[in-house]
Scaffold this motif. Structure first.
Motif, PDB file in Angstrom:
ATOM      1  N   UNK A   1       6.652  27.839 -60.917  1.00 54.86           N
ATOM      2  CA  UNK A   1       6.272  27.834 -59.497  1.00 54.86           C
ATOM      3  C   UNK A   1       7.256  27.022 -58.652  1.00 54.86           C
ATOM      4  N   UNK A   2       7.819  25.978 -59.252  1.00 51.38           N
ATOM      5  CA  UNK A   2       8.780  25.134 -58.526  1.00 51.38           C
ATOM      6  C   UNK A   2      10.035  25.895 -58.139  1.00 51.38           C
ATOM      7  N   UNK A   3      10.306  27.015 -58.823  1.00 47.07           N
ATOM      8  CA  UNK A   3      11.486  27.830 -58.510  1.00 47.07           C
ATOM      9  C   UNK A   3      11.123  29.054 -57.663  1.00 47.07           C
ATOM     10  N   UNK A   4       9.842  29.151 -57.260  1.00 46.41           N
ATOM     11  CA  UNK A   4       9.405  30.265 -56.427  1.00 46.41           C
ATOM     12  C   UNK A   4       8.761  31.403 -57.189  1.00 46.41           C
ATOM     13  N   UNK A   5       8.691  31.317 -58.486  1.00 45.07           N
ATOM     14  CA  UNK A   5       8.054  32.339 -59.332  1.00 45.07           C
ATOM     15  C   UNK A   5       6.683  31.807 -59.758  1.00 45.07           C
ATOM     16  N   UNK A   6       5.632  32.222 -59.063  1.00 39.85           N
ATOM     17  CA  UNK A   6       4.299  31.690 -59.333  1.00 39.85           C
ATOM     18  C   UNK A   6       3.636  32.513 -60.437  1.00 39.85           C
ATOM     19  N   UNK A   7       3.970  32.185 -61.656  1.00 35.96           N
ATOM     20  CA  UNK A   7       3.380  32.802 -62.841  1.00 35.96           C
ATOM     21  C   UNK A   7       3.749  31.938 -64.037  1.00 35.96           C
ATOM     22  N   UNK A   8       3.122  32.192 -65.152  1.00 38.81           N
ATOM     23  CA  UNK A   8       3.408  31.429 -66.353  1.00 38.81           C
ATOM     24  C   UNK A   8       4.388  32.151 -67.252  1.00 38.81           C
ATOM     25  N   UNK A   9       4.096  32.156 -68.554  1.00 37.90           N
ATOM     26  CA  UNK A   9       4.956  32.833 -69.511  1.00 37.90           C
ATOM     27  C   UNK A   9       4.967  34.334 -69.246  1.00 37.90           C
ATOM     28  N   UNK A  10       6.118  34.941 -69.361  1.00 41.03           N
ATOM     29  CA  UNK A  10       6.255  36.381 -69.189  1.00 41.03           C
ATOM     30  C   UNK A  10       7.495  36.841 -69.932  1.00 41.03           C
ATOM     31  N   UNK A  11       7.426  38.001 -70.556  1.00 40.67           N
ATOM     32  CA  UNK A  11       8.525  38.446 -71.412  1.00 40.67           C
ATOM     33  C   UNK A  11       9.158  39.761 -70.952  1.00 40.67           C
ATOM     34  N   UNK A  12       8.329  40.741 -70.581  1.00 41.84           N
ATOM     35  CA  UNK A  12       8.849  42.090 -70.339  1.00 41.84           C
ATOM     36  C   UNK A  12       9.789  42.161 -69.148  1.00 41.84           C
ATOM     37  N   UNK A  13       9.350  41.707 -67.979  1.00 43.92           N
ATOM     38  CA  UNK A  13      10.208  41.771 -66.788  1.00 43.92           C
ATOM     39  C   UNK A  13      11.481  40.948 -66.964  1.00 43.92           C
ATOM     40  N   UNK A  14      11.406  39.700 -67.470  1.00 44.59           N
ATOM     41  CA  UNK A  14      12.648  38.949 -67.704  1.00 44.59           C
ATOM     42  C   UNK A  14      13.600  39.639 -68.685  1.00 44.59           C
ATOM     43  N   UNK A  15      13.034  40.297 -69.710  1.00 46.71           N
ATOM     44  CA  UNK A  15      13.880  41.013 -70.662  1.00 46.71           C
ATOM     45  C   UNK A  15      14.607  42.155 -69.973  1.00 46.71           C
ATOM     46  N   UNK A  16      13.893  42.878 -69.100  1.00 42.81           N
ATOM     47  CA  UNK A  16      14.522  43.953 -68.331  1.00 42.81           C
ATOM     48  C   UNK A  16      15.565  43.382 -67.373  1.00 42.81           C
ATOM     49  N   UNK A  17      15.272  42.228 -66.779  1.00 47.63           N
ATOM     50  CA  UNK A  17      16.192  41.606 -65.825  1.00 47.63           C
ATOM     51  C   UNK A  17      17.544  41.273 -66.455  1.00 47.63           C
ATOM     52  N   UNK A  18      17.531  40.914 -67.749  1.00 38.16           N
ATOM     53  CA  UNK A  18      18.786  40.587 -68.429  1.00 38.16           C
ATOM     54  C   UNK A  18      19.716  41.792 -68.432  1.00 38.16           C
TER      55      UNK A  18
END
Length: 356
Positions: A219-236
């Protein structure tokens, strides 16, 4: 940007370390519920959910950040979670499990991760994005279980914790199975961290704490969510193709951290080694990765995003998603393990009869 990189990598590395050392594998846990009638890993998941739920809602209550459950895309969650459940059996690990097992040197997990990454990117920003969006148009107005019943989230959490305490007490009272172990080669902290077998319930508490910490860090970086894998994996993959730095967020460094943390744990515990799968297993792993990416994208989360985080937020998406992930896992387990074993047994019996 520096804060995002540092906190994302550290949180991910801690999670990867704990999951690797604790063998926190949800795929194996869901499969064992059906095949071995062993529910311990599932109970461990429930403990992690309970710990995170208490921690996150306490943070919300004290104003650390705001969270809204939103609407419930029930059709997408049911179909996507079921497909994801099938995929993790083919891949040999769930989304997080694939990342941490890749850090152990398992080439099959690298292959599954490639399929998962490609399909996730295709579903989120590629030619299949319209299909992904179409599934989510069928929604119910409330995703919050508490709001649906007109009660406080703390009441729902309290009921859940009471159930978990009953389960834990019952499990801990069962006679312990003594597993022969080799004489420890290390002493003190090194033995505890890198050699001693971790109890799944202990691991679950640590996972729940890390999942809680992830919320304010993200949240401190503007992403208000906890652990997440799928979207970050796609983002790479999206970043590697486009070079657009705006695609990089806290979640990207989280998943990279999982890999690094697992690698460190595997090296220090002498469990790291490159293991090449046979052709059949490699193909099945890649297909499993494709199923995982397709299903998790439609469902809006994987075994972590829905199965650990959205369940802790006491949402319909999390709990119904978890249910259909398990059903998908059981379906694939039946055809991959039970049917194959039955066929092999029949072939052996047939040969024995002919020989006699």
């Amino acid at each position: 940007m520096v804060q995002m990189i540092v906190t994302g990598l550290l949180c991910g590395a801690l999670l990867g370390f704990v999951m690797q050392r604790g063998r926190f594998c949800l795929t194996g846990g869901f499969r064992d519920m059906y095949i071995a009638k062993d529910n311990r890993m599932f109970y461990a998941l429930l403990i992690a959910i309970a710990v995170q739920s208490i921690g996150v809602y306490a943070l919300i209550q004290y104003g650390a950040f705001e969270y809204t459950a939103g609407t419930f895309p029930w059709l997408a969650v049911i179909i996507g979670s079921y497909i994801f459940g099938i995929g993790i059996v083919f891949a040999g690990g769930c989304a997080t499990g694939t990342w941490y097992r890749a850090g152990e040197g398992l080439i099959g997990s690298w292959i599954a991760l490639a399929g998962y990454m490609v399909m996730s990117a295709v579903m989120k920003s590629g030619p299949l994005a319209p299909i992904n969006g179409a599934f989510k148009t069928t929604q119910l107005p409330s995703n919050s279980i508490a709001d649906s019943f007109g009660i406080s989230n703390w009441i729902v959490i309290g009921i859940f914790i009471a159930i978990i305490l009953i389960i834990v007490v019952r499990e801990l009272k069962k006679p312990k199975v003594i597993i022969p172990t080799m004489k420890p080669k290390r002493t003190g902290l090194a033995h505890l961290l890198f050699e001693k077998r971790w109890h799944p319930f202990f691991t679950a508490v640590l996972v729940g704490v890390i999942a809680t910490i992830a919320w304010p860090l993200s949240a401190a970086t503007g992403r208000v969510f906890g652990l997440g894998i799928t979207t970050p994996t796609a983002n790479i993959l999206q970043y590697l193709v486009s070079g657009d730095i705006s695609i990089l967020n806290w979640g990207v460094f989280l998943v990279l951290g999982i890999f690094l943390g697992s690698f460190f744990a595997a090296k220090m515990s002498r469990e790291f080694r490159f293991r090449m799968p046979d052709t059949k297993t490699g193909i099945r792993s890649f297909i499993g990765g494709l199923f995982m990416g397709f299903g998790a994208s439609i469902a809006g989360g994987c075994s972590i995003g829905n199965g650990l985080v959205m369940t802790a937020m006491m949402t319909w998406q999390g709990w119904i998603g978890l249910l259909f992930m398990i059903l998908g896992t059981w379906t694939a387990s039946y055809f991959i393990f039970i049917r194959v074993n039955q066929r092999s047994a029949k072939q052996v019996a047939s040969k024995t009869t002919v020989t006699a």
